[in-house]
Motif scaffolding. Structure first.
Motif, short mmCIF file in Angstrom:
data_model
loop_
_atom_site.label_atom_id
_atom_site.label_comp_id
_atom_site.label_asym_id
_atom_site.label_seq_id
_atom_site.Cartn_x
_atom_site.Cartn_y
_atom_site.Cartn_z
N ILE A 84 0.84 -1.21 0.00
CA ILE A 84 0.00 0.00 0.00
C ILE A 84 0.87 1.26 0.00
CG2 ILE A 84 -1.68 1.31 1.36
CD1 ILE A 84 -2.68 -1.49 2.40
N VAL A 85 1.85 1.28 0.87
CA VAL A 85 2.76 2.44 0.96
C VAL A 85 3.51 2.62 -0.36
CG1 VAL A 85 4.85 3.31 2.07
CG2 VAL A 85 3.02 2.34 3.46
N THR A 86 3.99 1.53 -0.91
CA THR A 86 4.77 1.59 -2.15
C THR A 86 3.93 2.13 -3.30
OG1 THR A 86 6.19 -0.21 -1.41
CG2 THR A 86 6.15 0.22 -3.77
N ILE A 87 2.72 1.64 -3.44
CA ILE A 87 1.84 2.11 -4.52
C ILE A 87 1.58 3.61 -4.36
CG2 ILE A 87 -0.51 1.97 -5.43
CD1 ILE A 87 -0.29 -1.12 -4.87
N ALA A 88 1.32 4.05 -3.16
CA ALA A 88 1.07 5.48 -2.93
C ALA A 88 2.29 6.32 -3.29
CB ALA A 88 0.65 5.72 -1.48
N CYS A 112 -7.38 1.71 -3.62
CA CYS A 112 -8.23 2.90 -3.74
C CYS A 112 -7.96 3.88 -2.62
CB CYS A 112 -9.70 2.47 -3.75
SG CYS A 112 -10.86 3.85 -3.83
N GLU A 113 -7.90 3.38 -1.39
CA GLU A 113 -7.65 4.25 -0.24
C GLU A 113 -6.28 4.92 -0.34
OE1 GLU A 113 -9.75 5.24 2.13
OE2 GLU A 113 -11.34 4.02 1.26
N LEU A 142 -6.50 7.70 -2.81
CA LEU A 142 -7.20 8.87 -2.26
C LEU A 142 -6.23 9.71 -1.43
CD1 LEU A 142 -10.61 7.31 -1.18
CD2 LEU A 142 -10.19 8.89 -3.07
N HIS A 143 -5.36 9.07 -0.68
CA HIS A 143 -4.34 9.80 0.07
C HIS A 143 -3.40 10.54 -0.88
CE1 HIS A 143 -5.44 8.30 3.96
NE2 HIS A 143 -4.38 8.85 4.51
N VAL A 144 -3.04 9.88 -1.96
CA VAL A 144 -2.18 10.53 -2.96
C VAL A 144 -2.86 11.80 -3.47
CG1 VAL A 144 -1.17 10.33 -5.27
CG2 VAL A 144 -0.98 8.43 -3.64
N ALA A 145 -4.15 11.74 -3.73
CA ALA A 145 -4.87 12.91 -4.24
C ALA A 145 -4.75 14.10 -3.29
CB ALA A 145 -6.34 12.58 -4.47
#
Length: 134
Positions: free
Chosen positions: A66-70, A99-100, A103-106
């Motif tokens: 999750i962290v890596t994708i973000a 998805c979550e 959303l943080h990236v956004a």
């Protein structure tokens, strides 16, 4: 990997983790495509990224995924985003997790970065659903 002909323990651990996350076929392709020019880089990422960071006990593979994708989405690293979205099948990160994260990236890295990463993730998930290698 050290200059000796034998791989270090960190390299061996890194290769095991890399294979567990990305899958044997991906790693085999990367290794087969390696040349004298980029072999030092392949060794570096195997030891540093996979042996030092991804193999640490502090986070699960799902959490690291999750962290890596973000992070990759925030940096606009499209090919790497796709690769790590494909790897969720091995890490346990769900589509809702992706998805979550995006959303943080956004909010923290910008809507355009998240929008583009969402487009990539949707394409990869569609390919995965269709049983196609992405």
């Amino acid at each position: 990997m050290s200059d000796s002909s034998r791989p270090s323990e960190r390299y061996k651990q890194g290769m095991a983790t890399r294979r567990a996350v990305l899958g044997d076929s991906h790693v085999d392709r990367a290794e087969a495509g390696s040349t004298d020019f980029d072999k030092p880089f392949q060794d570096l990422i195997t030891e540093a990224a996979w042996g030092h960071v991804w193999s640490r006990p502090g986070l699960t593979k799902r959490e690291r995924s999750i962290v890596t994708i973000a992070l990759l989405a925030a940096l606009g690293q499209d090919d790497e985003v796709a690769m790590h979205v494909r790897a969720t099948v091995n890490t346990g990160a769900s589509r809702d997790d992706v998805c979550e994260a995006l959303l943080h990236v956004a909010i923290y890295a910008g809507v355009p970065a998240a929008n583009h990463a969402i487009k990539i993730a949707k394409q990869v998930f569609e390919q995965m659903d269709a049983g196609k290698a992405a």
